[in-house]
Design an enzyme around this catalytic site. Structure first.
Site, PDB file in Angstrom:
ATOM      1  N   LYS A  54      33.862 -48.477  90.915  1.00 14.87           N
ATOM      2  CA  LYS A  54      35.278 -48.075  91.021  1.00 14.87           C
ATOM      3  C   LYS A  54      35.721 -47.215  89.832  1.00 14.87           C
ATOM      4  CE  LYS A  54      36.625 -52.021  93.907  1.00 14.87           C
ATOM      5  NZ  LYS A  54      37.640 -53.094  94.100  1.00 14.87           N
ATOM      6  N   TYR A  60      40.278 -49.207 103.269  1.00 16.66           N
ATOM      7  CA  TYR A  60      40.841 -50.537 103.012  1.00 16.66           C
ATOM      8  C   TYR A  60      41.866 -50.944 104.068  1.00 16.66           C
ATOM      9  CZ  TYR A  60      38.593 -50.991  98.412  1.00 16.66           C
ATOM     10  OH  TYR A  60      37.682 -51.132  97.392  1.00 16.66           O
ATOM     11  N   ARG A  74      26.841 -59.607  96.450  1.00 14.51           N
ATOM     12  CA  ARG A  74      28.094 -60.303  96.102  1.00 14.51           C
ATOM     13  C   ARG A  74      27.857 -61.227  94.911  1.00 14.51           C
ATOM     14  NH1 ARG A  74      32.971 -58.652  98.700  1.00 14.51           N
ATOM     15  NH2 ARG A  74      33.746 -60.639  97.960  1.00 14.51           N
ATOM     16  N   ARG A 119      31.150 -57.826  87.361  1.00 22.13           N
ATOM     17  CA  ARG A 119      32.601 -57.898  87.105  1.00 22.13           C
ATOM     18  C   ARG A 119      32.897 -58.665  85.812  1.00 22.13           C
ATOM     19  NH1 ARG A 119      34.313 -58.780  93.423  1.00 22.13           N
ATOM     20  NH2 ARG A 119      34.951 -56.637  93.872  1.00 22.13           N
ATOM     21  N   ASN A 142      38.652 -53.935  89.152  1.00 22.17           N
ATOM     22  CA  ASN A 142      37.559 -54.910  89.022  1.00 22.17           C
ATOM     23  C   ASN A 142      36.157 -54.290  89.164  1.00 22.17           C
ATOM     24  OD1 ASN A 142      37.587 -54.502  91.738  1.00 22.17           O
ATOM     25  ND2 ASN A 142      37.872 -56.630  92.323  1.00 22.17           N
ATOM     26  N   HIS A 201      32.879 -52.518  94.231  1.00 21.92           N
ATOM     27  CA  HIS A 201      33.048 -52.985  95.611  1.00 21.92           C
ATOM     28  C   HIS A 201      31.697 -53.455  96.116  1.00 21.92           C
ATOM     29  CE1 HIS A 201      34.149 -53.192  99.842  1.00 21.92           C
ATOM     30  NE2 HIS A 201      33.009 -52.572 100.095  1.00 21.92           N
ATOM     31  N   GLU A 256      30.797 -49.465 106.566  1.00 21.08           N
ATOM     32  CA  GLU A 256      31.138 -48.807 105.301  1.00 21.08           C
ATOM     33  C   GLU A 256      30.094 -47.757 104.915  1.00 21.08           C
ATOM     34  OE1 GLU A 256      33.569 -52.731 103.644  1.00 21.08           O
ATOM     35  OE2 GLU A 256      31.743 -52.105 102.619  1.00 21.08           O
TER      36      GLU A 256
HETATM   37  P1  IDP Z   1      36.446 -58.072  97.175  1.00 15.53           P
HETATM   38  O1  IDP Z   1      36.464 -56.681  96.603  1.00 15.53           O
HETATM   39  O2  IDP Z   1      35.895 -59.062  96.177  1.00 15.53           O
HETATM   40  O3  IDP Z   1      35.752 -58.150  98.505  1.00 15.53           O
HETATM   41  P2  IDP Z   1      38.946 -58.269  98.635  1.00 15.53           P
HETATM   42  O4  IDP Z   1      39.696 -59.539  98.838  1.00 15.53           O
HETATM   43  O5  IDP Z   1      38.209 -57.678  99.783  1.00 15.53           O
HETATM   44  O6  IDP Z   1      37.953 -58.515  97.376  1.00 15.53           O
HETATM   45  O7  IDP Z   1      39.981 -57.213  98.075  1.00 15.53           O
HETATM   46  C1  IDP Z   1      39.660 -55.844  97.999  1.00 15.53           C
HETATM   47  C2  IDP Z   1      40.092 -55.298  96.658  1.00 15.53           C
HETATM   48  O8  IDP Z   1      41.523 -55.379  96.574  1.00 15.53           O
HETATM   49  C3  IDP Z   1      39.612 -56.107  95.434  1.00 15.53           C
HETATM   50  O9  IDP Z   1      38.313 -55.765  95.020  1.00 15.53           O
HETATM   51  C4  IDP Z   1      40.646 -55.739  94.413  1.00 15.53           C
HETATM   52  O10 IDP Z   1      40.381 -54.443  93.862  1.00 15.53           O
HETATM   53  C5  IDP Z   1      41.913 -55.661  95.225  1.00 15.53           C
HETATM   54  N1  IDP Z   1      42.615 -56.953  95.205  1.00 15.53           N
HETATM   55  C6  IDP Z   1      42.300 -58.081  95.869  1.00 15.53           C
HETATM   56  N2  IDP Z   1      43.168 -59.082  95.632  1.00 15.53           N
HETATM   57  C7  IDP Z   1      44.078 -58.552  94.781  1.00 15.53           C
HETATM   58  C8  IDP Z   1      45.268 -59.084  94.171  1.00 15.53           C
HETATM   59  O11 IDP Z   1      45.643 -60.249  94.344  1.00 15.53           O
HETATM   60  N3  IDP Z   1      45.947 -58.218  93.356  1.00 15.53           N
HETATM   61  C9  IDP Z   1      45.560 -56.927  93.149  1.00 15.53           C
HETATM   62  N4  IDP Z   1      44.462 -56.395  93.711  1.00 15.53           N
HETATM   63  C10 IDP Z   1      43.734 -57.188  94.518  1.00 15.53           C
HETATM   64 MG    MG Z   2      36.232 -57.276 100.296  1.00 13.62          MG
END
Ligand code: IDP
Ligand code: MG
Length: 139
Positions: A11, A51, A87, A104, A114, A117, A128
């Protein structure tokens, strides 16, 4: 040996902070083979489409704005058990909860910025990968 695929993005925060090389090294060292890779900057439209599943979430707008804030590295990775193993390698969404040594944990600062992805299922990995790489398109 032919494994399964997963899709990843380094990212904008991690690219900006100069972690691309270290992250790619960690990915390869952990047994993933790179099957496609590109350096690009997402448009708002593309990031929103990628997204779309999070469209109703309160953080959606911030997520799109963050993901379009600078270049990313998008890649397709192959390994046995690719989705789950990747993951595990990247760690929890919230870096403060990510296991020590995960990408991370090492390179991310906050839940929105973070660093990485990683696809969450084989089905989404295929979708994807095809989103970014014509070699993975299915008709
Ligand atoms: P993941 O990337 O670990 O699969 P997801 O729940 O799919 O997590 O969320 C996608 C992305 O959205 C996350 O990687 C993060 O960048 C962002 N995100 C998820 N939850 C939050 C939140 O509570 N606040 C701000 N950004 C969030
Ligand atoms: Mg996700």
């Amino acid at each position: 040996m032919s494994g399964k695929i997963t899709f990843t993005m380094i990212k904008p925060d991690a690219v900006k902070n100069g972690y691309t090389g270290k992250i790619l090294d960690q990915i390869i060292t952990n047994g993933f083979q790179i099957r496609g890779m590109k350096y690009l900057q997402l448009t708002e439209e593309k990031a929103g489409e990628f997204y779309a599943i999070h469209r109703e979430r309160p953080f959606f707008k911030d997520l799109v704005s963050f993901m379009t804030s600078g270049p990313i590295v998008a890649a397709v990775l192959e390994k046995e058990n690719a989705v789950a193993d990747f993951r595990n390698l990247i760690g929890a969404t919230d870096p403060s909860k990510a296991e020590p040594g995960t990408i991370r944990n090492l390179y991310a600062k906050s839940i929105d910025a973070n660093a990485m992805h990683g696809s969450d299922s084989d089905e989404n990995a295929a979708i994807e990968a095809a989103f970014f790489f014509s070699a993975f398109e299915r008709y």
